[in-house]
Design an enzyme around this catalytic site. Structure first.
Site, PDB file in Angstrom:
ATOM      1  N   HIS A  82       0.843  -1.189   0.000  1.00  0.00           N
ATOM      2  CA  HIS A  82       0.000   0.000   0.000  1.00  0.00           C
ATOM      3  C   HIS A  82       0.880   1.241   0.000  1.00  0.00           C
ATOM      4  O   HIS A  82       1.998   1.229   0.507  1.00  0.00           O
ATOM      5  CB  HIS A  82      -0.889   0.011   1.244  1.00  0.00           C
ATOM      6  CG  HIS A  82      -1.908  -1.078   1.249  1.00  0.00           C
ATOM      7  ND1 HIS A  82      -1.606  -2.359   1.630  1.00  0.00           N
ATOM      8  CD2 HIS A  82      -3.227  -1.069   0.913  1.00  0.00           C
ATOM      9  CE1 HIS A  82      -2.700  -3.102   1.517  1.00  0.00           C
ATOM     10  NE2 HIS A  82      -3.692  -2.350   1.092  1.00  0.00           N
ATOM     11  N   TYR A  84       0.569   3.747   1.872  1.00  0.00           N
ATOM     12  CA  TYR A  84       0.867   4.205   3.245  1.00  0.00           C
ATOM     13  C   TYR A  84       2.077   3.498   3.859  1.00  0.00           C
ATOM     14  O   TYR A  84       2.569   3.909   4.899  1.00  0.00           O
ATOM     15  CB  TYR A  84      -0.361   4.063   4.161  1.00  0.00           C
ATOM     16  CG  TYR A  84      -0.894   2.654   4.322  1.00  0.00           C
ATOM     17  CD1 TYR A  84      -0.203   1.682   5.024  1.00  0.00           C
ATOM     18  CD2 TYR A  84      -2.113   2.303   3.750  1.00  0.00           C
ATOM     19  CE1 TYR A  84      -0.697   0.394   5.162  1.00  0.00           C
ATOM     20  CE2 TYR A  84      -2.619   1.029   3.881  1.00  0.00           C
ATOM     21  CZ  TYR A  84      -1.902   0.081   4.585  1.00  0.00           C
ATOM     22  OH  TYR A  84      -2.390  -1.188   4.697  1.00  0.00           O
TER      23      TYR A  84
END
Ligand code: HPA
Length: 277
Positions: A82, A84
Site C-alpha cells: 500500500h 501508506y
C-alpha cells in the site's frame, strides 16, 4: 517495458512459462481465496523477485500464485503493498505492470472498504462503477513509456462496462447480492474522521479505502479490462458507532469469505463469455 518491470518478468520467466489470462488482487483478510483455486501451477514469493515491493502489514502475506479458476489461467496476488507503507506510487503499481507483461488482459481487484452510502451494511459486496482519485498522487506521474500506454489516458470508463454487466449477471446466477458504487482511495494509514466521511459522502463516494484506485488507473492505462469489488468490512467513521480497528476489518473478511469466494469465482468465469461474445 521499464527496466524494473523487465527484471521482474525475466526472473518469473526463469521459473515458469505460465501465461495468465486474468489477474486477481486479494484485499485485506481475503487471502483465503487462494485455497479455492481449481489447480495451482506455481507459487513465487515476492521476496524472491528482484526489486519487487514486499508488504509489511499483517494479513498481507506476499506471493504470486498461478493456476486455474473456472478454466481461466489466473495469476493471483496474495498480499499487496500500500502507498501508506512508504512505497512510491510507481512501486505500488509495479506488480500490475508485471502481471500485464506476463500476459494478463483482465484484472480483478478486491479490497476491504468502509461503507459510506446508507444502502450499504457491513458484509455488503460492491461492484465499483467509478472512483475518486483526487486525494492521492497519480501513479502515472513521471516519464511515460508509450509502449505501456498513452500520456493522457481517458478515464471515463476505468471499470469495463461489458465486464461489469457480465459480473452482475454471474453474481445473480451464483445467488450473491452485489451492489454498485463509487470508491474513493485515501492514503491512510489513519482511518477517516467523521467530518472527512461527510465530505466524501457529498462528493458522491459510496465506499472508502486505502488501495485499488492507483492499481485501476495503471491497469486501465496499460489497456487491461478492469473489474473491482469492494467488500464492506465496516461502516465508515461517524456512520459507525464504535472506533475502527484493523482486526475488525480482517475478521469481517474471514466472515464474508464463502460469499466473496463464490462471487470472485463467478466473476473470473465471465472472462470466457467476454471473449466468446
Ligand atoms: N476506511 C478506510 N479504509 C478502510 C476502511 C475504512 O473505514 N475499512 C476498510 N478499509
Amino acid at each position: 517495458m521499464k527496466k524494473n518491470v523487465r527484471e521482474c518478468v525475466t526472473y518469473i520467466r526463469s521459473i515458469t512459462d505460465f501465461v495468465p489470462k486474468a489477474a486477481l488482487v486479494l484485499g485485506s483478510g481475503l487471502g483465503g481465496f487462494t485455497e479455492k483455486l481449481d489447480s495451482i501451477v506455481c507459487e513465487i514469493p515476492y521476496s524472491d523477485i528482484p526489486g519487487f515491493p514486499v508488504s509489511t502489514v499483517s494479513g498481507h502475506a506476499g506471493k504470486f500464485i498461478m493456476g486455474y479458476v473456472e478454466g481461466v489461467p489466473l495469476i493471483c496476488m496474495s498480499g499487496r503493498v500500500h502507498y501508506y507503507e512508504g512505497y512510491a506510487p510507481e512501486d505500488v503499481v509495479l506488480p500490475l505492470r508485471v502481471m500485464h507483461a506476463l500476459g494478463a488482459e483482465f484484472l480483478f481487484l478486491t479490497n476491504a472498504a468502509g461503507g459510506i452510502s446508507s444502502d450499504l451494511k457491513p458484509g455488503s459486496l460492491v461492484l465499483l462503477r467509478d472512483h475518486i482519485s483526487l486525494f492521492i498522487p497519480n501513479p502515472l506521474i513521471g516519464e511515460n513509456d508509450p509502449d505501456e500506454g498513452e500520456r493522457f489516458p481517458d478515464m471515463s470508463e476505468v471499470y469495463d462496462p461489458k465486464l461489469r454487466e457480465l459480473v452482475v449477471k454471474a453474481a445473480s446466477e451464483a445467488d450473491v447480492r452485489l451492489e454498485s458504487g463509487v470508491y474513493c482511495q485515501l492514503s491512510g494509514p489513519s482511518y477517516e474522521t467523521p467530518a472527512e466521511i461527510r465530505l466524501l459522502q457529498r462528493l458522491g463516494a459510496d465506499v472508502v479505502g486505502m488501495s485499488t484506485v492507483m492499481e485501476a488507473i495503471t491497469a486501465h492505462h496499460a489497456g487491461m479490462k478492469v473489474c473491482a469489488i469492494s467488500f464492506v468490512s465496516n461502516m465508515a467513521a461517524g456512520i459507525n458507532t464504535h472506533a475502527l480497528s484493523h482486526e475488525e476489518v480482517k475478521e469481517a473478511g474471514i466472515q464474508a469469505a464463502p460469499r466473496f469466494t463464490r462471487l470472485v469465482k463467478a466473476a473470473i468465469g465471465t472472462v470466457k463469455s467476454y471473449e466468446a461474445e
